[in-house]
Design a protein around this motif. Structure first.
Motif, short mmCIF file in Angstrom:
data_model
loop_
_atom_site.label_atom_id
_atom_site.label_comp_id
_atom_site.label_asym_id
_atom_site.label_seq_id
_atom_site.Cartn_x
_atom_site.Cartn_y
_atom_site.Cartn_z
N LEU A 211 0.82 -1.21 0.00
CA LEU A 211 0.00 0.00 0.00
C LEU A 211 0.86 1.26 0.00
O LEU A 211 1.75 1.42 0.83
CB LEU A 211 -0.92 -0.03 1.23
N ALA B 117 -0.33 -7.31 0.94
CA ALA B 117 -0.06 -6.50 -0.25
C ALA B 117 -1.03 -6.92 -1.34
O ALA B 117 -1.79 -7.87 -1.19
CB ALA B 117 1.38 -6.70 -0.73
N ARG C 125 -5.64 -9.05 -3.56
CA ARG C 125 -5.31 -8.33 -2.33
C ARG C 125 -5.20 -9.34 -1.20
O ARG C 125 -6.20 -9.98 -0.82
CB ARG C 125 -6.36 -7.28 -2.00
N THR D 118 -4.40 -10.11 2.75
CA THR D 118 -4.28 -9.58 4.10
C THR D 118 -3.87 -10.71 5.01
O THR D 118 -4.55 -11.74 5.08
CB THR D 118 -5.61 -8.97 4.59
N GLU E 55 -9.92 0.09 -1.92
CA GLU E 55 -8.94 0.81 -1.11
C GLU E 55 -7.93 1.50 -2.01
O GLU E 55 -7.43 0.94 -2.98
CB GLU E 55 -8.24 -0.18 -0.19
N SER E 56 -7.58 2.72 -1.68
CA SER E 56 -6.67 3.50 -2.51
C SER E 56 -5.24 3.05 -2.31
O SER E 56 -4.83 2.71 -1.22
CB SER E 56 -6.81 4.97 -2.19
N VAL E 57 -4.46 3.06 -3.40
CA VAL E 57 -3.03 2.84 -3.26
C VAL E 57 -2.32 4.17 -3.17
O VAL E 57 -1.11 4.24 -3.24
CB VAL E 57 -2.47 2.02 -4.44
N SER F 7 -8.02 3.15 -8.53
CA SER F 7 -8.25 2.42 -7.28
C SER F 7 -8.83 1.04 -7.55
O SER F 7 -9.81 0.89 -8.27
CB SER F 7 -9.20 3.23 -6.41
#
Lengths: 114, 110
Positions: free
Chosen positions: A39, A88, A110, A112, B2-4, B40
């Motif tokens: 992120l 990531a 994604r 987690t 979710e924004s990077v 995004s």
């Protein structure tokens, strides 16, 4: 033209568990890449395949990460065991060849790790 | 999604303005450079590339300038639109390996 397909889209696992990601590149693309994007950062190359051979895995943490592209088409990336810092987005990309400048990216997985 | 874009440099512009996004690179052996756009929740999307033996290249509404003397790359977007809002990354290619920069978030307000 179909794009790069990745699955799953999201994954939540506990630390020390294992996880696998799948990628199907664009048909006819010889070069396949796996990137890790933490992120707020740019993607970081983990491994690059030319057909079914590895051409660059210098940034792959080989004690826990592995990847294969057995038939030179789709590919899997595995993490075993996962750590918290592995959280990531894992991006797969493909291009016609190593010298072709335009790489096409999938939407990513994604991950987690909790 | 979710924004990077968290903790990234941000450029805020009004719709219709021209935008300039800058990038510094480190390796003089890079043989070409690429700009990517990342919205995004999506993967990066190729915008334009430039070979190291060029200093300017134009695409549709975009221009990339390369200054090898100071190792600087810029992306100019003409008549910026709300749909241009995204994180923009420059990447340098060395021996067929792409290395991405940190990225800049572009915010376009109507």
């Amino acid at each position: 033209e179909a794009g790069v397909a990745q699955s799953p889209r999201y994954k939540i696992i506990e630390k020390r568990q294992s996880v696998a990601f799948w990628c199907n590149p664009i048909s006819g693309h010889a070069t396949l890449y796996w990137y890790q994007q933490i992120l707020g950062q740019g993607p970081k190359l983990l491994i690059q395949f030319q057909n079914n051979g590895v051409v660059d895995d210098s940034q792959l943490p080989k004690d826990r990460f592995s990847a294969e592209r057995l038939k030179g088409v789709d590919s899997t990336l595995k993490i075993q065991p996962a750590k918290l810092e592995d959280s990531a987005v894992y991006l797969c990309a493909s291009s016609l060849s190593r010298t072709n400048t335009e790489a096409f990216f999938g939407q990513g997985t994604r991950l987690t790790v909790v | 999604g979710e924004s990077v874009g968290l903790h990234l440099p941000t450029l805020s512009v009004q719709e219709g303005d021209n935008s300039i996004i800058n990038c510094a690179y480190s390796n003089s052996a890079s043989d070409y450079f690429i700009w990517y756009k990342q919205e995004s929740g999506k993967g990066p999307q190729f915008i334009i590339d430039i070979r190291s033996n060029m200093d300017k290249r134009q695409g549709q509404r975009v221009t990339v300038l390369l200054n090898k003397t100071v190792k600087h790359l810029s992306l100019q977007i003409a008549a910026t639109q709300p749909g241009d809002s995204a994180v923009y990354f420059c990447a340098e290619n060395i021996w067929s390996t792409l290395t991405f920069g940190k990225g800049t978030m572009l915010l376009v307000s109507p």
